[in-house]
Every structure is written in C-alpha cells, then in structure tokens.
Design a protein around this motif. Structure first.
Motif, short mmCIF file in Angstrom:
data_model
loop_
_atom_site.label_atom_id
_atom_site.label_comp_id
_atom_site.label_asym_id
_atom_site.label_seq_id
_atom_site.Cartn_x
_atom_site.Cartn_y
_atom_site.Cartn_z
N MET A 1 -14.97 7.56 14.18
CA MET A 1 -14.54 8.28 12.98
C MET A 1 -13.66 7.40 12.09
O MET A 1 -13.59 7.60 10.90
CB MET A 1 -13.75 9.54 13.37
CG MET A 1 -14.57 10.59 14.07
SD MET A 1 -16.25 10.80 13.44
CE MET A 1 -16.02 11.54 11.85
N ASN A 2 -12.99 6.44 12.73
CA ASN A 2 -12.11 5.55 11.98
C ASN A 2 -12.92 4.76 10.94
O ASN A 2 -12.48 4.60 9.80
CB ASN A 2 -11.42 4.62 12.98
CG ASN A 2 -10.24 3.93 12.34
OD1 ASN A 2 -9.55 4.53 11.51
ND2 ASN A 2 -10.02 2.68 12.69
N ARG A 3 -14.14 4.34 11.37
CA ARG A 3 -14.99 3.57 10.46
C ARG A 3 -15.42 4.44 9.27
O ARG A 3 -15.37 4.01 8.12
CB ARG A 3 -16.21 3.04 11.23
CG ARG A 3 -16.94 2.04 10.41
CD ARG A 3 -17.67 0.99 11.22
NE ARG A 3 -18.92 0.77 10.50
CZ ARG A 3 -20.10 0.88 11.03
NH1 ARG A 3 -20.24 1.15 12.32
NH2 ARG A 3 -21.16 0.69 10.31
N LEU A 4 -15.83 5.67 9.57
CA LEU A 4 -16.25 6.58 8.50
C LEU A 4 -15.07 6.85 7.54
O LEU A 4 -15.24 6.84 6.32
CB LEU A 4 -16.77 7.91 9.09
CG LEU A 4 -17.22 8.96 8.08
CD1 LEU A 4 -18.34 8.43 7.17
CD2 LEU A 4 -17.69 10.24 8.79
N ALA A 5 -13.89 7.03 8.11
CA ALA A 5 -12.70 7.25 7.26
C ALA A 5 -12.48 6.04 6.35
O ALA A 5 -12.23 6.20 5.15
CB ALA A 5 -11.47 7.51 8.14
#
Ligand code: SF4
Length: 318
Positions: A1-5
């Motif tokens: 999710m960090n990458r998507l954020a």
C-alpha cells in the motif's frame, strides 16, 4: 500500500475503470498508514472544523429511510419552522468563538423556497456581515439554480447535498427523489459559483462495491468536501434494527475515500461514538475534517475536546 500511496502523492488518480479490490483486500493497518501519508503530503496538517444548525426541523415530504425527520417515519424528532435570525446569528458567533471555521444552516425538506428562502438569505447576509471570518455553507435540498446564486450572493461559499450512497443502492433508501436529482443539484451549485460538499451514510445495507462506486463518483465530480456518516440507527425509521458497522469497517471506508479523493476534505460527521477518544483513529486513517458539536438529530462531541484530540496528533487549525 505504501507504493500505491506514493504513486497517488506523485499524481496518480484511481478511477472506477480499474480494479479497486486491492483496497478491500489490503491489510487494514497498512491501508490506513498509506491514507495518512497521502493526507499529510497532499492536504497538510490543517484540520477543517465545521458546525451545523438544524434551521427547520421535521415533517419532511421525502422518504429517506435513515432519517428521523421524514414524515414517512415515526420518530419523536422535534418539529419546528425556520428559526429566527437572532438564534442563527447567536449560534454562528458561538461557533466562531469555539474555533470552528465553517457554519451551515441545514433544513429538512425536499427543497427551500418562498418565505423560508427569504429568511435564510437574510440570515446568511447578517452572519456574513457580523462574522466575516466564518465560512458559510448551506444545505437546503434541491434548490433551484437562481436561488443557489442568491445564496452565493448572500455570502454562502459551499453547498451541501449528499449523494448518500451509490447510484445502484440509492433507490433502496429513497424513492421520492432520485440519484439523478442529486447529481443535477451538484451541477447547479457549481453553476451558481459554489463549491460542493457531498458525501453520505454507511451501514444502511450497501455493499463494498457501492462504497467504492460512491468514492469514485465523488472523485469524478471533483467534490471538495466529503462528509462520511456511519449510521446511528434511529428508532422509528426502517433502518432501526440495522447492525452498526465495526470499527474495522469504518476505518477501511475512511481510508478508501482518502485513496480515491486524495486532496478533498474527508469529513467525519455522525458515528464517531463507535470509537474511543472522539474517533482519534479516524484522523490517522485519512480523515482531516470534522463536523463538531451536535448533529442534526443526534448528539455529537464537544468542540474543545475535538480540538485537543486533533492537536495531540499534530493537526493545526485554520
Ligand atoms: S434526509 Fe433530508 S430529504 Fe431526506 S427525509 Fe431527511 S430531511 Fe428529508
């Protein structure tokens, strides 16, 4: 999710055309962490506090199943006509004193016209003159474009009209007006030069796809303020026996709205009572705005307590 954020922070925008199921399957802690990161990067640390007053209560012709003020439901909600200007003015001043930056008169009913509209315009003019620092919002149902323009001229800058839920689920909740009526009202408010505040209620029986669709629709309509309410079932309404959402479900909804609407005010309205500490966890999961004080027909939380809670997690105020 960090990458998507990170991708969202760099400019990526999610739409209904893509597979959004990742938001439903993601680990909740990671999802909320990402939402908080997006909020900090794109909205900063300012919390937006607003307050509403129920300017005309009860006897509404519409049949919204969640609402205490519908004449189709048998609740013991208060019934009164449009409030006196002095009361509206006094409450506006009180809200400003408490550090609230937005104030809105909300009225029950399909629309507002005639004498009540004139009274509302006069009240907004007086509030704007007496408290120029207060940002004025309005919520009066399906008001005509010319009347929206008059509200704007009287000092109102944002118009509130909730879409309530997804287009698919809306007819399960209300049949006296349509989703198309709601979307048209958003268009009319924009034409009248007003910003738009539009969100809805969760826990009415909608599914996760409805929640994703609603978040994506509000993103497509570039809505700048999105109030999220979590149903507090009211005795005498058709939803009185609905099971309240869990904290996990509520946090996931808030985070999803932040991923899809990265620069909007994600505003927590009714339902903070399902959490400890005035709903602190919600403001670490993507939310950055709050309806403080009492809700229309349910009791909210105290503003000083809200300000303290938000300050503890690093928020500043306008
Ligand atoms: S939500 Fe608004 S339109 Fe619907 S019944 Fe309640 S007051 Fe009437």
């Amino acid at each position: 999710m960090n990458r998507l954020a990170d991708e969202i922070i760099e400019g990526r925008r999610l739409t209904e055309e893509e597979d959004l199921s990742i938001l439903l399957k993601a680990d909740l802690k990671e999802l909320c962490k990402g939402a908080d990161k997006i909020r900090k990067a794109l909205c900063g640390h300012k919390a937006d506090l607003c307050s509403i007053i129920n300017g005309r209560s009860g006897r509404c012709s519409e049949n919204c199943k969640f609402c205490a003020q519908s004449s189709h439901n048998s609740t013991d909600c208060e019934v009164y006509g449009f409030l006196e200007k002095d009361i509206l003015l006094k409450e506006c001043g009180h809200a400003l004193q408490q550090g609230i930056s937005r104030y809105s008169i909300v009225t029950a009913g399909r629309s507002m016209e005639g004498e009540d509209l004139e009274k509302a315009i006069e009240a907004y003019q007086s509030m704007h003159k007496a408290y120029p620092d207060m940002i004025l919002c309005a919520s009066h149902g399906l008001v005509k474009e010319n009347d929206l323009k008059r509200l704007h001229e009287a000092g109102v800058t944002m118009y509130h009209t909730n879409v309530e839920t997804s287009e698919r689920f809306f007819p399960e909740i209300c049949t006296t007006h349509t989703y198309a009526d709601k979307l048209e009202e958003i268009r009319l408010a924009r034409n009248a030069g007003l910003e738009v505040c539009s969100g809805g209620i969760f826990g009415m029986g909608e599914n996760w796809q409805d929640r994703l669709d609603m978040a994506a629709l509000l993103a497509r309509f570039k809505v700048s303020s999105i109030p999220l309410n979590f149903l507090i079932p009211i005795k005498g309404t058709p939803l009185e026996n609905n099971e309240p959402l869990t904290q996990e479900e509520i946090l996931r909804i808030v985070a999803i709205f932040r991923y899809l609407n990265p620069t909007a005010f994600i505003r927590i309205a009714a339902g903070r009572n399902y959490f400890d500490n005035s709903g602190k966890a919600l403001f670490c999961a993507g939310a950055n705005a709050v309806l403080t004080g009492d809700m229309l027909t349910t009791t909210g939380s105290k503003t000083a307590q809200d300000r303290q809670m938000l300050a503890e997690i690093g928020y500043t105020f306008a």
